[in-house]
Design an enzyme around this catalytic site. Structure first.
Site, PDB file in Angstrom:
ATOM      1  N   TYR A 118       0.857  -1.182   0.000  1.00  0.00           N
ATOM      2  CA  TYR A 118       0.000   0.000   0.000  1.00  0.00           C
ATOM      3  C   TYR A 118       0.902   1.244   0.000  1.00  0.00           C
ATOM      4  CZ  TYR A 118      -4.585   2.104   0.226  1.00  0.00           C
ATOM      5  OH  TYR A 118      -5.728   2.781  -0.087  1.00  0.00           O
ATOM      6  N   LEU A 119       1.751   1.271  -1.018  1.00  0.00           N
ATOM      7  CA  LEU A 119       2.883   2.188  -1.045  1.00  0.00           C
ATOM      8  C   LEU A 119       2.458   3.655  -1.114  1.00  0.00           C
ATOM      9  CD1 LEU A 119       5.229   0.252  -3.529  1.00  0.00           C
ATOM     10  CD2 LEU A 119       5.074   0.063  -1.037  1.00  0.00           C
ATOM     11  N   GLY A 146       6.493   7.922   1.155  1.00  0.00           N
ATOM     12  CA  GLY A 146       7.532   7.522   2.107  1.00  0.00           C
ATOM     13  C   GLY A 146       8.261   6.280   1.619  1.00  0.00           C
ATOM     14  N   HIS A 147       7.485   5.261   1.213  1.00  0.00           N
ATOM     15  CA  HIS A 147       8.098   4.042   0.664  1.00  0.00           C
ATOM     16  C   HIS A 147       8.886   4.365  -0.607  1.00  0.00           C
ATOM     17  CE1 HIS A 147       4.343   2.193   2.572  1.00  0.00           C
ATOM     18  NE2 HIS A 147       5.309   1.544   3.178  1.00  0.00           N
ATOM     19  N   GLN A 167      13.026   6.447   8.880  1.00  0.00           N
ATOM     20  CA  GLN A 167      13.152   7.026  10.227  1.00  0.00           C
ATOM     21  C   GLN A 167      11.788   7.066  10.932  1.00  0.00           C
ATOM     22  OE1 GLN A 167      15.662   7.780  12.103  1.00  0.00           O
ATOM     23  NE2 GLN A 167      14.448   8.750  13.710  1.00  0.00           N
ATOM     24  N   ARG A 226      -1.497   3.368   7.297  1.00  0.00           N
ATOM     25  CA  ARG A 226      -2.615   3.358   8.248  1.00  0.00           C
ATOM     26  C   ARG A 226      -3.372   4.683   8.270  1.00  0.00           C
ATOM     27  NH1 ARG A 226       0.995  -0.253  11.494  1.00  0.00           N
ATOM     28  NH2 ARG A 226      -0.101  -2.253  11.600  1.00  0.00           N
TER      29      ARG A 226
HETATM   30  P1  AMP Z   1       5.718  -0.452   6.212  1.00  0.00           P
HETATM   31  O1  AMP Z   1       5.178  -0.761   4.852  1.00  0.00           O
HETATM   32  O2  AMP Z   1       4.831   0.443   7.016  1.00  0.00           O
HETATM   33  O3  AMP Z   1       6.174  -1.680   6.956  1.00  0.00           O
HETATM   34  O4  AMP Z   1       7.033   0.405   5.964  1.00  0.00           O
HETATM   35  C1  AMP Z   1       8.074  -0.057   5.153  1.00  0.00           C
HETATM   36  C2  AMP Z   1       9.244   0.877   5.278  1.00  0.00           C
HETATM   37  O5  AMP Z   1       8.850   2.185   4.876  1.00  0.00           O
HETATM   38  C3  AMP Z   1       9.791   0.995   6.705  1.00  0.00           C
HETATM   39  O6  AMP Z   1      11.207   1.057   6.668  1.00  0.00           O
HETATM   40  C4  AMP Z   1       9.195   2.307   7.166  1.00  0.00           C
HETATM   41  O7  AMP Z   1       9.966   2.954   8.156  1.00  0.00           O
HETATM   42  C5  AMP Z   1       9.216   3.104   5.882  1.00  0.00           C
HETATM   43  N1  AMP Z   1       8.255   4.209   5.934  1.00  0.00           N
HETATM   44  C6  AMP Z   1       6.938   4.132   6.190  1.00  0.00           C
HETATM   45  N2  AMP Z   1       6.379   5.376   6.196  1.00  0.00           N
HETATM   46  C7  AMP Z   1       7.383   6.254   5.950  1.00  0.00           C
HETATM   47  C8  AMP Z   1       7.457   7.671   5.839  1.00  0.00           C
HETATM   48  N3  AMP Z   1       6.388   8.458   5.994  1.00  0.00           N
HETATM   49  N4  AMP Z   1       8.657   8.218   5.584  1.00  0.00           N
HETATM   50  C9  AMP Z   1       9.765   7.441   5.424  1.00  0.00           C
HETATM   51  N5  AMP Z   1       9.758   6.110   5.521  1.00  0.00           N
HETATM   52  C10 AMP Z   1       8.588   5.511   5.785  1.00  0.00           C
END
Ligand code: AMP
Length: 281
Positions: free
Chosen positions: A32-33, A36-37, A148, A187
């Protein structure tokens, strides 16, 4: 870009790339990119010759009352976005292949995982450490990029690779935010319009703390009190924790000194949101 679902196939592709002398950069995600991703993927693109992005909603890092079943996903959109950001291989393993019947091996990083999010989500970091290690073993990256935004996760993984002699480099990329400061998160999708309007208070509270520290404030208690007041002024926020810890050991501080992490988790309706500020005092 190629989409790979089989673990054997992913391992073969990684092995081949390594033999050809290619540097493999890896970005693990739950899909669900968002921007940030995508920033992590772009960073991996700059730093490596083969960019692998995984999408895997890992059941072992969710508690029984958490949102594993309802976690959002859109593989078609994720495929397009990851390709545009510079991904070469999108690795999308199945739960059945990652955790076959009888699976029973887990990785525990002690201490660091008992505080902050680990205190309110028991078992969460055990699931994260386990799946990240499994993914490292499959993708065989030279470097892995993390955000971060999940500060504790990055710290736990750094410690794990050091302790277990996992041979790769960890790169941490700054948090990407919406125009009003809300940290991007899959989320955020859960927020109602009213909750969405209130949620930027988390970033405002962190910014306020940062400005107080710049003005000379060193008392963690005063900062936490001020942030609590700001966040509780809204109707919908329920604070899980607001903590000020040293950024290496995650130990609670009374007086701020050195590299300090101000971290918080706040629930708005169905959405448990986290954010943090890393600051050198
Ligand atoms: P997730 O899909 O939530 O498990 O996140 C995957 C990666 O993306 C993890 O390393 C998170 O820290 C990073 N991530 C998620 N949201 C952000 C954001 N807003 N800014 C930077 N990195 C993010």
């Amino acid at each position: 870009m190629k989409v790979v679902t089989g673990i054997d196939q992913m391992q073969m592709v990684a092995e081949k790339a390594r033999c050809a002398g290619k540097k493999i950069g890896f970005v693990p995600t739950m899909g669900y990119l968002h921007e940030g991703h995508l920033n992590l993927i772009r960073r991996a693109r700059q730093l490596s010759q083969l960019v692998v992005v995984s999408i895997f909603v890992n059941p072992t890092q969710f508690g029984p009352q958490e949102d594993y079943q309802s976690y959002p996903g859109d593989l078609t959109r994720d495929t397009r976005l990851s390709q545009q950001a510079g991904c070469d291989i999108l690795f999308v393993p199945s739960v059945e292949e990652m955790y076959p019947k009888g699976y029973c091996s887990y990785i525990e990083v002690k201490g660091l995982t008992q505080v902050l999010c680990g205190a309110s989500r028991p078992g969460h970091f055990r699931g994260v450490a386990t799946v990240v290690t499994m993914l490292f073993n499959i993708v065989k990256p030279h470097l892995a990029v993390f955000g971060q935004k999940d500060a504790q996760q990055a710290i736990v993984i750094r410690r794990m690779i050091r302790d277990l002699k996992q041979n790769l480099e960890i790169v941490v990329v700054p948090t990407v935010r919406e125009h009003d400061g809300l940290a991007m998160s899959s989320r955020n999708e859960y927020l109602t319009p009213q909750e969405r309007a209130e949620a930027p208070v988390l970033f405002r509270a962190l910014e306020w703390a940062g400005s107080q520290i710049s003005a000379g404030e060193r008392s963690a208690k005063n900062l936490i009190q001020g942030m609590t007041r700001m966040i509780e002024a809204g109707e919908r926020a329920e604070i899980d924790y607001i903590s000020i810890v040293d950024a290496a050991q995650l130990r609670s501080l009374e007086q701020l000194d050195g590299d300090v992490l101000i971290a918080l988790a706040v629930t708005f309706g169905r959405a448990r949101l986290i954010d943090n500020l890393l600051i050198r005092v």
